[in-house]
Scaffold this motif. Sequence first.
Motif, short mmCIF file in Angstrom:
data_model
loop_
_atom_site.label_atom_id
_atom_site.label_comp_id
_atom_site.label_asym_id
_atom_site.label_seq_id
_atom_site.Cartn_x
_atom_site.Cartn_y
_atom_site.Cartn_z
N HIS A 6 7.00 2.66 4.74
CA HIS A 6 6.46 3.68 3.66
C HIS A 6 6.75 4.87 3.82
CE1 HIS A 6 4.36 -0.20 1.89
NE2 HIS A 6 3.84 -1.32 2.32
N ARG A 62 -2.21 7.39 -8.58
CA ARG A 62 -1.30 7.38 -7.84
C ARG A 62 -1.15 6.22 -6.80
NH1 ARG A 62 0.22 14.10 -7.31
NH2 ARG A 62 -2.40 13.30 -6.09
N SER A 63 -1.90 5.97 -6.20
CA SER A 63 -1.75 4.76 -5.44
C SER A 63 -1.55 3.75 -5.73
CB SER A 63 -3.05 5.10 -4.23
OG SER A 63 -2.73 4.42 -2.83
N ARG A 94 5.40 10.62 -8.21
CA ARG A 94 5.45 9.58 -9.31
C ARG A 94 4.67 9.88 -10.75
NH1 ARG A 94 1.15 7.54 -4.35
NH2 ARG A 94 2.98 7.71 -2.63
N MET A 124 7.80 4.28 -6.48
CA MET A 124 7.60 4.45 -5.57
C MET A 124 8.03 5.44 -4.64
SD MET A 124 10.38 0.58 -4.94
CE MET A 124 11.16 0.79 -6.17
N LYS A 184 7.53 8.48 -2.12
CA LYS A 184 6.90 8.23 -1.60
C LYS A 184 5.76 9.71 -1.66
CE LYS A 184 9.81 6.44 1.39
NZ LYS A 184 9.07 4.85 1.05
N PRO A 233 2.57 11.29 -3.91
CA PRO A 233 2.08 11.50 -5.34
C PRO A 233 2.72 11.77 -6.00
CG PRO A 233 0.95 10.82 -2.80
CD PRO A 233 2.46 11.12 -2.79
N CYS A 242 0.87 -1.19 -0.16
CA CYS A 242 -0.33 -0.44 0.39
C CYS A 242 0.73 1.11 0.29
CB CYS A 242 -1.23 0.10 1.22
SG CYS A 242 -0.22 0.03 2.69
N SER A 243 0.44 2.32 -0.74
CA SER A 243 0.94 3.31 -0.68
C SER A 243 0.70 4.36 0.58
CB SER A 243 0.05 4.29 -2.02
OG SER A 243 -1.34 4.91 -1.15
N TYR A 290 2.11 3.20 -6.88
CA TYR A 290 2.72 3.51 -6.01
C TYR A 290 2.87 1.68 -5.39
CZ TYR A 290 5.13 2.95 -1.56
OH TYR A 290 6.46 3.02 -0.22
N SER A 291 1.99 1.16 -5.43
CA SER A 291 1.64 -0.49 -4.95
C SER A 291 2.09 -1.29 -6.45
CB SER A 291 0.38 -0.89 -4.87
OG SER A 291 -0.38 -0.45 -4.14
#
Length: 512
Positions: free
Chosen positions: A246, A212-213, A279, A272, A274, A276, A199-200, A216-217
């Motif tokens: 995280h 964007r979450s 990313r 990845m 941190k 958003p 999880c983000s 990240y995953s």
Amino acid sequence: MNPPVTMKETHQRRLLANRYQLIDLVGSGAMGQVYRAEDKLLGGVTVAVKFLSQALLNSKMRERFEREATVSALLGEKSNHIVRVRDYGVDEKEIPFYVMEFLKGESLNEVIKFRPLSLPRFLKIVQQICFGLECAHKGIMFEGEMCPIIHRDIKPSNILVIQDPALGELVKILDFGIAKLIQSGEAQTQSFMGTLAYCSPEQIEGKELDSRSDIYSLGIMMYEMLTGEMPIFPENSSFGGWYEAHHYAKPKPIPAKLGLPPKLESLLLECMAKDPSQRPQTPTEILKKLENLEPPQLESQQETLVANSNPTVNKSTRPTLRRPCPKGDDICLKMTWPDDKPQQKIVFPQIVRASEGNFSSLWVMLDEEDIANRLSSIRYNQFVFITSPHPMILWITVLYHREHGPRWLPCYLDLKSSSGQRFARLLGELGSYWILFFSLEKGKTCQHVVTTNIALNQCKNLQEWADKSQLLRGGKPQITKRMLKQEFEKLKPTIENKLKTTYTTCRNGSHR
């Protein structure tokens, strides 16, 4: 006294909705159980039926379960990379269920359990995951408005890899059970849902999420796919431990021995991030970055048509050997267009003789602009064999581009000629061939070369057909060629539709 009847036994003993004959339990999770069943209305077609767990039979969970079915049904119609839901209902005990396509394959978690993915396979799988996420993030029409869908639980166990008869490896995203419809004016639940390891940072805080979450995953999962390890480790496996990891732990460096392209390493780190905003903002951005790397090869696994009856053949034919094919640039870029071939848009097979041995190839002449577009195309091949009145193979190569569509490169191998038999055996032995591109504008020198792989079952077929043809009578090859051309025209829509479904965005958006 008889033992109590379990939930599993109860389900297996009945015909659901007077249509679905439940057979056996194939999976279970937090939301419920999944059964293999036969759709009696459609002649016994195998389907999967998911029941909501009896422990969750409250109004809130019923609503969520129904929403999961709705989301999956709508998304499955728009993307070939999301499991398709066919039906929804409530049984006689008021337990909700929905019916979906039955998929036989391995989860990505099983695929990478013992070793990481090769770069070409990684690229193929990640592209397909991105296509599915792109469709979900663009949204579905729900209650009169376009609503983006955030999966919120992207991880290897929710990615299924199956063998499609035409496309080879096909990726499906599973379990939209905790997916979120983002509707205007709706406040999101301020609580954590998901899998801690993937999880983000914003998800573990219970914040409002956007695409964007999921990215990240996906970044965590991509690192694992390439290295076989997790990029981030907590001091302990508690919620607090993962929260710290995280938010503050840096991903482990990617081992240099993997020799990954620097652009790919940068992409993993960006996913990845941190923050958003650091990313890639959408899966489309990831796809564009992946396009600069070697495009994946679509290997056809389709059963090949054999028209008319064949004589009995000794099954102990030679084994299929796949001789490694050297890099084509050094050999093929020195080639020139044959003097006996017209300089126009044509394609023909050619054996390339080099110090390393003989190699199979297709020589293609196209406009220079068309060649530039085709270098980033998906490559697909299929072979069709007809035995009578004359044994002949139709060799189909397709270069499919999301914006420019398919470029068909068909040619024919006469299996009553020694050259045709030799070429078929060589294709089967090598398991690959080169495509040499010659430009109409730049004359007779080869401009580009790409390597195209052949599925293992087709390699075996090619060698068997070459042997089989020695036992067959020849005659009237022009009739067989006409039959193959007709078959080609029948196959083209099917092949193109599958490629288009797989490699285009959802229809509410623009074409890729």
